[in-house]
Design an enzyme around this catalytic site. Sequence first.
Site, mmCIF file in Angstrom:
data_model
loop_
_atom_site.group_PDB
_atom_site.id
_atom_site.type_symbol
_atom_site.label_atom_id
_atom_site.label_comp_id
_atom_site.label_asym_id
_atom_site.label_seq_id
_atom_site.Cartn_x
_atom_site.Cartn_y
_atom_site.Cartn_z
ATOM 1 N N CYS A 12 0.857 -1.180 0.000
ATOM 2 C CA CYS A 12 0.000 0.000 0.000
ATOM 3 C C CYS A 12 0.898 1.237 0.000
ATOM 4 O O CYS A 12 1.826 1.342 0.806
ATOM 5 C CB CYS A 12 -0.909 -0.004 1.228
ATOM 6 S SG CYS A 12 -1.897 1.496 1.419
ATOM 7 N N CYS A 31 0.258 3.187 3.807
ATOM 8 C CA CYS A 31 0.687 2.619 5.096
ATOM 9 C C CYS A 31 1.762 1.536 4.976
ATOM 10 O O CYS A 31 2.275 1.075 5.987
ATOM 11 C CB CYS A 31 -0.509 2.086 5.864
ATOM 12 S SG CYS A 31 -1.204 0.544 5.220
ATOM 13 N N CYS A 50 -7.175 -1.315 1.431
ATOM 14 C CA CYS A 50 -6.168 -1.788 2.380
ATOM 15 C C CYS A 50 -6.847 -1.909 3.744
ATOM 16 O O CYS A 50 -7.562 -1.008 4.166
ATOM 17 C CB CYS A 50 -5.020 -0.781 2.433
ATOM 18 S SG CYS A 50 -3.838 -1.080 3.759
ATOM 19 N N CYS A 71 -5.121 1.151 6.482
ATOM 20 C CA CYS A 71 -5.368 2.594 6.354
ATOM 21 C C CYS A 71 -6.695 2.896 5.675
ATOM 22 O O CYS A 71 -7.096 4.049 5.591
ATOM 23 C CB CYS A 71 -4.222 3.273 5.615
ATOM 24 S SG CYS A 71 -4.097 2.835 3.856
ATOM 25 N N CYS A 93 -8.047 -5.665 -9.824
ATOM 26 C CA CYS A 93 -7.620 -4.583 -10.710
ATOM 27 C C CYS A 93 -7.277 -3.373 -9.845
ATOM 28 O O CYS A 93 -8.157 -2.788 -9.221
ATOM 29 C CB CYS A 93 -8.765 -4.287 -11.682
ATOM 30 S SG CYS A 93 -8.320 -3.210 -13.026
#
Length: 186
Positions: free
Chosen positions: A95, A98, A143, A146, A166
């Site tokens: 990510c 984070c 995610c 976060c 995707c």
Amino acid sequence: MKRRDMMLATAGVGLALAAGAVTLWPRRHAVAAADFTEHHPVRERSWDLSPPERSPEYWRQFVGDDAWDILFREQTEPRWSSELNGVDGDGTFICAACHLPLFSAATKYDSGTGWPSFWAPYADHIDTKRDLKLAVPRTEYHCIRCKGHQGHVFGDGPEPTGQRWCNNGLALAFVPAQQSLPPLRG
């Protein structure tokens, strides 16, 4: 019945069928992502998956404006704009906000859609929700730490899962296998 009325009725039935199909899709996808047999640093570390109590504004300091719009305003980057489309090789996609690992490079494939695509995320590192922004129901994913928007998951991917995760490239960063994964932020 007028042609216009028939077209509207047909479109309504199509949307209703699509909505029904999506409601059958589970809120959290069960994938075999954690069952990789090769060495993965993510499997050897324990990650704090609990979301830090941070506002979307907090994450702005770590990412650029375009990435922040994607992650926390649920925007979408233009097709074929991500440098991550061409990334091949061993490593981990994390990510961008984070740093939580989301995908192994072993699950990346060329979907031909113009966005980085994967057939499975790391188990328990993603959360999903229903997205009706385009009138046709889709499954959006974020995610788990976060809550940054990553992309959408579809049922037209390759085996072994049949899924296409995707992703917006600006919502990710790539860490090659020979580099250490960065510490989590937040």
